[in-house]
Design a protein around this motif. Structure first.
Motif, mmCIF file in Angstrom:
data_model
loop_
_atom_site.group_PDB
_atom_site.id
_atom_site.type_symbol
_atom_site.label_atom_id
_atom_site.label_comp_id
_atom_site.label_asym_id
_atom_site.label_seq_id
_atom_site.Cartn_x
_atom_site.Cartn_y
_atom_site.Cartn_z
ATOM 1 N N CYS A 158 0.829 -1.195 0.000
ATOM 2 C CA CYS A 158 0.000 0.000 0.000
ATOM 3 C C CYS A 158 0.868 1.252 0.000
ATOM 4 O O CYS A 158 2.052 1.206 0.316
ATOM 5 C CB CYS A 158 -0.923 0.019 1.216
ATOM 6 S SG CYS A 158 -0.065 0.139 2.792
ATOM 7 N N TRP A 159 0.279 2.330 -0.415
ATOM 8 C CA TRP A 159 0.930 3.627 -0.340
ATOM 9 C C TRP A 159 -0.149 4.701 -0.196
ATOM 10 O O TRP A 159 -1.333 4.399 -0.356
ATOM 11 C CB TRP A 159 1.833 3.889 -1.554
ATOM 12 C CG TRP A 159 1.132 4.067 -2.870
ATOM 13 C CD1 TRP A 159 0.843 5.242 -3.509
ATOM 14 C CD2 TRP A 159 0.641 3.014 -3.737
ATOM 15 N NE1 TRP A 159 0.207 4.983 -4.703
ATOM 16 C CE2 TRP A 159 0.071 3.632 -4.877
ATOM 17 C CE3 TRP A 159 0.619 1.614 -3.652
ATOM 18 C CZ2 TRP A 159 -0.515 2.908 -5.920
ATOM 19 C CZ3 TRP A 159 0.039 0.883 -4.695
ATOM 20 C CH2 TRP A 159 -0.517 1.527 -5.810
ATOM 21 N N ARG A 160 0.276 5.919 0.141
ATOM 22 C CA ARG A 160 -0.673 6.998 0.372
ATOM 23 C C ARG A 160 -0.405 8.138 -0.579
ATOM 24 O O ARG A 160 0.751 8.446 -0.881
ATOM 25 C CB ARG A 160 -0.551 7.514 1.817
ATOM 26 C CG ARG A 160 -1.566 8.608 2.174
ATOM 27 C CD ARG A 160 -1.334 9.155 3.578
ATOM 28 N NE ARG A 160 -0.065 9.869 3.683
ATOM 29 C CZ ARG A 160 0.107 11.149 3.330
ATOM 30 N NH1 ARG A 160 -0.911 11.861 2.863
ATOM 31 N NH2 ARG A 160 1.296 11.713 3.439
ATOM 32 N N GLU A 161 -1.456 8.731 -1.089
ATOM 33 C CA GLU A 161 -1.357 10.026 -1.752
ATOM 34 C C GLU A 161 -2.491 10.867 -1.208
ATOM 35 O O GLU A 161 -3.660 10.450 -1.286
ATOM 36 C CB GLU A 161 -1.511 9.896 -3.267
ATOM 37 C CG GLU A 161 -0.244 9.512 -3.997
ATOM 38 C CD GLU A 161 -0.342 9.936 -5.465
ATOM 39 O OE1 GLU A 161 0.309 10.917 -5.852
ATOM 40 O OE2 GLU A 161 -1.106 9.282 -6.217
ATOM 41 N N GLY A 162 -2.146 12.033 -0.664
ATOM 42 C CA GLY A 162 -3.174 12.911 -0.117
ATOM 43 C C GLY A 162 -3.972 12.196 0.945
ATOM 44 O O GLY A 162 -3.414 11.583 1.851
ATOM 45 N N ASN A 163 -5.282 12.227 0.791
ATOM 46 C CA ASN A 163 -6.132 11.626 1.805
ATOM 47 C C ASN A 163 -6.727 10.285 1.358
ATOM 48 O O ASN A 163 -7.844 9.930 1.715
ATOM 49 C CB ASN A 163 -7.257 12.604 2.200
ATOM 50 C CG ASN A 163 -7.732 12.369 3.615
ATOM 51 O OD1 ASN A 163 -6.940 11.999 4.492
ATOM 52 N ND2 ASN A 163 -9.022 12.548 3.849
ATOM 53 N N HIS A 164 -5.938 9.527 0.562
ATOM 54 C CA HIS A 164 -6.353 8.185 0.144
ATOM 55 C C HIS A 164 -5.220 7.184 0.353
ATOM 56 O O HIS A 164 -4.042 7.524 0.189
ATOM 57 C CB HIS A 164 -6.751 8.157 -1.339
ATOM 58 C CG HIS A 164 -8.080 8.781 -1.607
ATOM 59 N ND1 HIS A 164 -8.219 10.139 -1.849
ATOM 60 C CD2 HIS A 164 -9.341 8.251 -1.671
ATOM 61 C CE1 HIS A 164 -9.507 10.406 -2.058
ATOM 62 N NE2 HIS A 164 -10.208 9.286 -1.959
ATOM 63 N N LEU A 165 -5.567 5.957 0.661
ATOM 64 C CA LEU A 165 -4.634 4.840 0.667
ATOM 65 C C LEU A 165 -4.869 4.031 -0.606
ATOM 66 O O LEU A 165 -6.017 3.741 -0.964
ATOM 67 C CB LEU A 165 -4.848 3.965 1.909
ATOM 68 C CG LEU A 165 -3.939 2.732 2.013
ATOM 69 C CD1 LEU A 165 -3.428 2.580 3.456
ATOM 70 C CD2 LEU A 165 -4.659 1.457 1.594
ATOM 71 N N TYR A 166 -3.775 3.691 -1.296
ATOM 72 C CA TYR A 166 -3.855 3.001 -2.577
ATOM 73 C C TYR A 166 -3.336 1.566 -2.471
ATOM 74 O O TYR A 166 -2.403 1.286 -1.701
ATOM 75 C CB TYR A 166 -3.015 3.740 -3.632
ATOM 76 C CG TYR A 166 -3.604 5.062 -4.078
ATOM 77 C CD1 TYR A 166 -3.497 6.200 -3.278
ATOM 78 C CD2 TYR A 166 -4.283 5.179 -5.298
ATOM 79 C CE1 TYR A 166 -4.042 7.419 -3.673
ATOM 80 C CE2 TYR A 166 -4.827 6.396 -5.701
ATOM 81 C CZ TYR A 166 -4.708 7.507 -4.890
ATOM 82 O OH TYR A 166 -5.257 8.703 -5.274
ATOM 83 N N ILE A 167 -3.920 0.691 -3.272
ATOM 84 C CA ILE A 167 -3.409 -0.672 -3.457
ATOM 85 C C ILE A 167 -3.502 -0.981 -4.946
ATOM 86 O O ILE A 167 -4.138 -0.252 -5.706
ATOM 87 C CB ILE A 167 -4.209 -1.725 -2.648
ATOM 88 C CG1 ILE A 167 -5.674 -1.763 -3.109
ATOM 89 C CG2 ILE A 167 -4.114 -1.441 -1.156
ATOM 90 C CD1 ILE A 167 -6.476 -2.897 -2.500
ATOM 91 N N HIS A 168 -2.850 -2.059 -5.352
ATOM 92 C CA HIS A 168 -2.977 -2.451 -6.758
ATOM 93 C C HIS A 168 -2.868 -3.962 -6.850
ATOM 94 O O HIS A 168 -2.462 -4.644 -5.902
ATOM 95 C CB HIS A 168 -1.906 -1.788 -7.618
ATOM 96 C CG HIS A 168 -0.571 -2.468 -7.525
ATOM 97 N ND1 HIS A 168 0.126 -2.587 -6.342
ATOM 98 C CD2 HIS A 168 0.176 -3.089 -8.459
ATOM 99 C CE1 HIS A 168 1.263 -3.235 -6.564
ATOM 100 N NE2 HIS A 168 1.319 -3.557 -7.831
#
Lengths: 218, 218
Positions: free
Chosen positions: B57-67
């Motif tokens: 996972c990683w964060r950008e702004g006010n979201h957590l991302y997955i792929h």
């Protein structure tokens, strides 16, 4: 790189679908992953949706144990529904030549089933002692033991390890043949959980025992 | 020891009930816990019960991302139901004078909500670059970039960080007054995730860049 799966999955929901060559269903791999962990993440669902709670864990024989206050919401829920317990160790970042072949080295274990309360008083006490022995071998004999009141306020639960799957990635990146000459460094940036210098309680007047002195890895 | 909770919980299901003085609901604490993590555990439920899956996972702004791969069972399920994403850092073992006051120092974050697929192609590409930048700053410019085919086979998802709670324990043990003179060492045995010596791919002929040379912490 990765050993082939050494047994069949114990159930349909534990069969690893993504990169099944990284799957391990043997007891030795499972026990080693659990024994290297101090905590697990437990998933369960209730009327508010799914929850994922971290909690301390330890293993005795073919069960994983947890404990908590009698009033714990999670512990109450865990006897009522199926759960999934996951332990993950991150061992490194895998730097490939191509963006999409980057990966992570890890060891993970997923255990499915239902927790049961450890009701027998002698067993509760003996497994809590086993927990302390896992945390710090030898310390159990030195501390102020749990009182009857403290034990009475504590719930100990366990889940059988019969329905579990492990997934392990280790070793170097795996790039496609046509990317092997891309001019970039490739390899693994490893991580380890390292024991750092012990921090004595400011109010402690007792000398550090051998296990404290030897705690710091470097 | 522990700061008081600095805000109210954003929802009923994120309100910390056990040791609420360890709860934190502010953005700075949440972002710091996420940014120090390379993976999270995601809980979701389907017809087979609850699942707890570790993923990068990683964060950008006010979201957590997955792929993940388009074929991933988890990614399909995540748009269909509420989920709980948990990140936990184990910072140390807390050695108290009494058995039941032993504890662990940790930083954990729980995020509730529903994932959404990142559909915009430019946004997909830019956040995957942000992921690489998080893993290894500077490496994005050196590697063979993702192809259209690779991007087409990949699903990127994100979850808003609006409904989240953190729990942090730090500092020395907390024993009851009557146990303070028990003759045993008390304090914290800290852990750190440490960067170890990089392991070059045996087939790599390229020199190590500065970020590889500087990787090893000691």
């Amino acid at each position: 790189m990765t050993e082939p799966a050494n047994h069949a999955a114990p159930s349909e929901r534990t069969r690893v679908r993504r990169i099944p060559t990284n799957a391990h269903y043997d007891t030795a791999t499972l026990h080693a992953i659990i024994d290297d962990a101090y905590l697990c993440h437990i998933a369960f669902a209730d009327e508010k949706g799914a929850h994922c709670i971290p909690t301390a864990c330890w293993r005795e024989g073919n069960h994983l144990y947890i404990h908590g206050s009698n009033g714990s919401r999670m512990l109450k829920r865990l006897t009522e529904s199926e759960t999934c317990v996951t332990i993950t160790h991150l061992d490194g970042l895998v730097m490939a030549r191509s963006a999409f072949n980057h990966s992570m080295n890890y060891r993970s274990a997923m255990i499915y089933g239902r927790f049961e309360v450890v009701a027998d008083e002698a067993e509760r006490r003996s497994t809590m002692a086993a927990f302390m022995e896992k945390l710090v071998p030898g310390r159990q004999a030195e501390i102020r033991p749990g009182s009857d009141k403290e034990f009475a306020a504590t719930t100990v639960m366990r889940i059988a390890l019969g329905e579990a799957a492990c997934k392990v990635r280790s070793g170097p990146p795996e790039d496609d043949e046509e990317d092997m000459n891309w001019p970039v460094w490739a390899g693994v940036l490893p991580f380890e959980r390292v024991a750092m210098k012990p921090v004595v309680d400011p109010q402690c007047t007792q000398p550090a025992p051998a296990y404290v002195v030897s705690w710091q890895k470097w």
